[in-house]
Design a protein around this motif. Structure first.
Motif, short mmCIF file in Angstrom:
data_model
loop_
_atom_site.label_atom_id
_atom_site.label_comp_id
_atom_site.label_asym_id
_atom_site.label_seq_id
_atom_site.Cartn_x
_atom_site.Cartn_y
_atom_site.Cartn_z
N CYS A 1 51.93 41.75 44.47
CA CYS A 1 50.73 41.35 45.21
C CYS A 1 50.32 39.92 44.90
N HIS A 2 50.85 39.36 43.82
CA HIS A 2 50.61 37.96 43.47
C HIS A 2 51.94 37.33 43.08
N ARG A 3 51.93 36.01 42.98
CA ARG A 3 53.14 35.27 42.60
C ARG A 3 53.27 35.13 41.08
N ASP A 4 52.25 35.57 40.35
CA ASP A 4 52.28 35.50 38.88
C ASP A 4 51.51 36.69 38.34
N TRP A 5 51.32 36.76 37.03
CA TRP A 5 50.64 37.88 36.41
C TRP A 5 49.31 38.19 37.09
N VAL A 6 49.00 39.47 37.22
CA VAL A 6 47.66 39.90 37.61
C VAL A 6 46.80 39.88 36.34
N THR A 7 45.73 39.11 36.35
CA THR A 7 44.93 38.93 35.13
C THR A 7 43.62 39.68 35.15
N GLY A 8 43.17 40.14 36.33
CA GLY A 8 41.91 40.86 36.39
C GLY A 8 41.78 41.63 37.69
N CYS A 9 40.93 42.67 37.67
CA CYS A 9 40.67 43.44 38.89
C CYS A 9 39.25 43.98 38.81
N ALA A 10 38.66 44.21 39.99
CA ALA A 10 37.28 44.71 40.06
C ALA A 10 37.08 45.41 41.40
N TRP A 11 36.29 46.48 41.39
CA TRP A 11 35.98 47.23 42.61
C TRP A 11 34.72 46.67 43.24
N THR A 12 34.66 46.79 44.56
CA THR A 12 33.45 46.42 45.28
C THR A 12 32.67 47.69 45.62
N ALA A 13 31.43 47.50 46.07
CA ALA A 13 30.61 48.66 46.45
C ALA A 13 31.19 49.38 47.66
N ALA A 14 32.03 48.70 48.46
CA ALA A 14 32.64 49.30 49.64
C ALA A 14 34.00 49.91 49.34
N PHE A 15 34.30 50.16 48.04
CA PHE A 15 35.56 50.76 47.61
C PHE A 15 36.77 49.91 48.00
N GLN A 16 36.59 48.63 48.01
CA GLN A 16 37.72 47.72 48.13
C GLN A 16 38.02 47.14 46.75
N LEU A 17 39.17 46.53 46.62
CA LEU A 17 39.64 46.12 45.30
C LEU A 17 39.92 44.62 45.28
N LEU A 18 39.35 43.94 44.29
CA LEU A 18 39.60 42.52 44.06
C LEU A 18 40.61 42.36 42.93
N SER A 19 41.48 41.39 43.07
CA SER A 19 42.42 41.07 42.00
C SER A 19 42.52 39.56 41.85
N CYS A 20 42.76 39.10 40.63
CA CYS A 20 42.97 37.67 40.38
C CYS A 20 44.25 37.50 39.58
N SER A 21 44.78 36.29 39.60
CA SER A 21 46.11 36.09 39.05
C SER A 21 46.26 34.69 38.46
N SER A 22 47.30 34.54 37.67
CA SER A 22 47.66 33.22 37.14
C SER A 22 48.20 32.30 38.22
N ASP A 23 48.40 32.81 39.44
CA ASP A 23 48.86 31.95 40.54
C ASP A 23 47.70 31.22 41.21
N CYS A 24 46.50 31.27 40.60
CA CYS A 24 45.32 30.52 41.03
C CYS A 24 44.61 31.14 42.23
N THR A 25 44.88 32.39 42.55
CA THR A 25 44.27 33.01 43.72
C THR A 25 43.49 34.26 43.34
N VAL A 26 42.55 34.62 44.24
CA VAL A 26 41.82 35.89 44.19
C VAL A 26 42.06 36.58 45.52
N CYS A 27 42.41 37.86 45.48
CA CYS A 27 42.73 38.61 46.71
C CYS A 27 41.88 39.86 46.82
N LEU A 28 41.62 40.29 48.06
CA LEU A 28 40.88 41.51 48.37
C LEU A 28 41.82 42.49 49.04
#
Length: 790
Positions: free
Chosen positions: A640-667
């Protein structure tokens, strides 16, 4: 006078002409008579002396900075080094440079004088060095940075010198004559008398060299006269180690320099975070070669003893050998793991390589035949160094351990803990008699070369880096975990420490408040510890053991605690509610979630506690149904990312956020695996992400905090720290408790939460608690001011 026609950027006005033919003609026509050149220098020195008034004989006169710069050079070349020595031991000359903010240039003048005197010794001339020059030079170097900012304190610093110092004695003599240009009576400057000042001052053998941006690497020229400092922004600075001044700056084509090494006195090679090698001529600043050497960051490079070969290693698993004069590839070798460091054997036929698999491999150049493999480190090998004779190899590791090997016999000579945190540098010096190490604890230590016994330590004790943070559910307490200190618990509103958890000398990589008064900590000891915090006391209530490697993340929901570890596994633990009834002692997990191929870096429960999201170094994001027995994998989002996944968090709408060492945040949609949105804007690896109401907040390794809306629009960017942020957390507290912290007002009309609508007269403020790792700081950063939206 033709010698004055010099480009304005020249460091010193010289007797030179730009055209070689014209210069030769002038020299033959006008400078043919022996001694004439010295006479011209004398004429110019006289001219510049009158313009600059170096002894402040006319306080009302105009001081010419350019003449003051040019005077020392011409005094040396006209043979009047005695006059220059007299000036360099005259406080009026130093005061004039201080007033004009030219103390850095004065340090260069001292170097010019020392070189001229040394040249007289080499030529067996009769040197007449001025007495006490070294005393005045040390004073100028020691006070250059301070007096450049506060020039009016020059006389105070002079009077602070020891009573027996020639500087203090000259100051008293000049003041007795009415100041001599230093201080006129009635000038309005108040001085303090240091009654118990020491009789002697400790000699300062170090220099402070300011660099405009963050240094990332350093190299020393073969002669030891020049230092090269690379920065994370891609600039390279060449510094004169004698004067401490910048000689030249080079702008590389990379986004950051990871290593630099002198190939010769006049050439240097830089390696970059994006895999480039660049060779430069240090004399004129011209780039000789640009090579797309590797696909990922170059972690280390080394030159052969004869300077003809250059070897580089990278996180792309590759080692490459280059011809340093032509920039051509000579050979390559690839490992099964990323490579951290490389060094040549003194004979130049072998190289030693350290990698992420904790092994040291000694290879033959060109054939790449493995001579031997050394094992024993418990963490990644970060640095290697052969002794000058070549019979001993020193290796440094990520956990701070240093090992000395009789490498041919594969015998371990010594192993010792050199630093708290990683040991970044290890070098043999003094013909192998000493071993110098430097580490993340900000210390430089000197050891006996072959025994590993400490001989001297430089640097002061620094606070342990802060690695993790958690805010209690009621928002009243803040817990901070460190690299090697106890867990500290603070009153969030007042800022004072209330309690501490003595976890021992280990890195607390994650901690989490389970409920008010109960805390879970985890880290490098592979265990999860439970604590009950009552007032100023913290008492252990249980230990969760079962992981085989360090625990990197914790999550809690409805009596279930999840722990994610570097052993590729997530364990679930059942806690008795209320937690005050939790039994003390060791505990066993109720389930183990295995689905990742590499260490699990983060985990987070969904708002209702039914699902658990986990992210990993294998770049995947998994969703688990933990309400089922046994827990089942619902969705796997691979790469889902080009480098390590470094963090994740849920939203109130049951969607999922992820961040990575590839400098991006994805939903993401965690059930279908659909990629919904990407948040772009970070220029460095993203370390954590969380949701705060209708906002997305992310932090990065370059110390920047960014705030987004759900449309992916960046609302604000906060330079929260000067170095990397490891983690951030949010706390929702009433505005009365917010103190002077800038905050975002979350108005009831903008939110559907009934809790907020029930308190319309009490505005809610969102505070962000950010943890940084380099200076152990914890800061509160706000996102807006007043009643305005961000």
């Amino acid at each position: 006078m033709l010698g004055l026609q010099v480009p304005m950027h020249a460091s010193n006005p010289r007797l030179q002409l730009s055209g070689s033919l014209l210069r030769d003609a002038v020299e033959q026509r006008y400078l043919g008579r022996p001694g004439l050149e010295a006479e011209v220098h004398l004429f110019l020195a006289t001219y510049f002396w009158r313009n600059s008034d170096p002894q402040c004989e006319d306080p009302a006169g105009n001081m010419d900075t350019e003449s003051l710069h040019a005077l020392p050079y011409h005094l040396v070349h006209c043979g009047h080094k005695d006059l220059l020595g007299m000036l360099l031991t005259d406080l009026r000359f130093l005061s004039l440079h201080t007033k004009l903010r030219q103390l850095p240039h004065l340090c260069e003048v001292y170097s010019l004088y020392s070189a001229a005197v040394a040249n007289d010794n080499d030529c067996r001339e009769s040197p007449v060095p001025a007495p006490d020059v070294d005393v005045y030079r040390e004073f100028a170097q020691r006070n250059a940075a301070f007096l450049s900012r506060y020039p009016l304190l020059f006389l105070q610093q002079v009077l602070n010198e020891p009573q027996a110092s020639p500087i203090s004695q000259e100051a008293q003599r000049l003041l007795g004559k009415g100041g001599g240009g230093l201080l006129t009576p009635g000038g309005g400057l108040r001085l303090m008398k240091w009654v118990n000042r020491p009789e002697t001052l400790r000699k300062v053998n170090s220099k402070v060299m300011p660099i405009p941006s963050t240094p990332s690497c350093v190299g020393i020229s073969p002669s030891g006269c020049t230092a090269a400092v690379g920065t994370g922004e891609g600039s390279l600075y060449l510094l004169d180690l004698e004067s401490g001044q910048e000689v030249r700056s080079l702008a590389t084509s990379s986004d950051g320099i990871s290593a630099c090494i002198f190939l010769s006195e006049g050439s240097i090679c830089t390696a970059s975070f994006d895999g480039k090698l660049e060779m430069w001529n240090t004399q004129d600043g011209c780039r000789l070669f640009l090579i797309e050497a590797h696909q990922r960051e170059i972690t280390s490079c080394a030159r052969s003893p004869d300077g003809k070969l250059l070897v580089s290693v990278s996180l792309d698993h590759g080692l490459k050998l280059w011809d340093s004069s032509r920039g051509t590839l000579v050979g390559s070798w690839f490992s099964s793991h990323p490579l951290n460091c490389v060094t040549f054997h003194p004979e130049g036929q072998l190289v030693a390589v350290g990698s992420w698999d904790k092994l040291i491999c000694v290879l033959k150049c060109f054939t790449w035949e493995s001579v031997l493999i050394l094992s024993g480190h418990s963490s990644t090998v970060r640095e290697l160094s052969f002794s000058p004779v070549g019979n001993v190899l020193a290796s440094a590791a990520l956990d701070g351990e240093v090992r000395l090997w009789a490498w041919r016999e594969q015998v371990l000579l010594a192993a010792f803990q050199a630093h708290h945190g990683a040991t970044e540098v290890v070098r043999f010096v003094g013909h192998g008699q000493y071993l110098v190490t430097a580490g993340e604890d900000h210390k430089v230590q000197v050891w006996s070369g072959h025994l590993g016994q400490m001989m001297r330590s430089y640097g002061t004790e620094c606070k342990s880096p802060a690695l993790s943070v958690s805010v209690s559910p009621e928002g009243s307490m803040l817990a901070v975990g460190h690299q090697s200190e106890c867990v500290k618990i603070y009153n969030l509103h007042e800022g004072f420490q209330t309690a501490k958890c003595n976890v021992g000398d280990l890195a607390v990589l994650s901690l989490l408040w389970l409920q008010e008064g109960f805390l879970a900590t985890a880290g490098s000891d592979k265990a999860v510890r439970l604590w009950e915090v009552l007032g100023c006391q913290a008492r252990g209530r249980g230990v969760c053991e079962g992981h085989e490697r360090a625990v990197l993340s914790l999550a809690y929901s409805n009596g279930v605690l999840a722990s994610a570890s570097d052993d590729c596994c997530v364990l679930l633990w059942s806690l008795h509610l209320p937690l005050c009834d939790q039994k003390e002692g060791p505990m066993s997990p109720i389930a183990a979630l295995r689905g990742h191929a590499a260490g699990v870096t983060c985990c987070a429960f969904s708002p209702n506690g039914q699902y658990l999201a986990t992210g990993s170094k294998d770049r995947s994001l998994l969703s688990w149904d933990v309400s089922a027995s046994p827990p089942s994998l619902v969705r796997e989002i691979v790469a889902c990312h080009r480098d390590w996944v470094t963090g994740c968090a849920w939203t109130a709408a049951f969607q999922l956020l992820s961040c990575s060492s590839d400098c991006t945040v994805c939903l993401w949609d965690p059930l279908s695996g659909q990629h919904l949105k990407e948040f772009l804007g970070h220029k460095s690896a993203v370390s954590s992400v969380l949701t705060v109401g209708d906002l997305v907040v992310s932090s990065s390794r370059d110390g920047v905090l960014k705030v987004w809306n759900w449309e992916g629009v960046e609302l604000t960017s906060i330079p929260a720290h000067c170095s990397q942020i490891n983690q951030c957390a949010s706390a929702c507290v009433p505005s009365e408790a917010a103190g002077n912290v800038l905050s975002i007002p979350v108005k009831s009309k903008e939110r559907k939460d009934p809790e907020i609508r029930d308190v319309p007269k009490k505005r809610q403020n969102i505070q962000l608690c950010i943890i940084k790792s380099r200076n152990s700081g914890v800061q509160n950063a706000g996102l807006g001011q007043g009643e305005r939206d961000p």
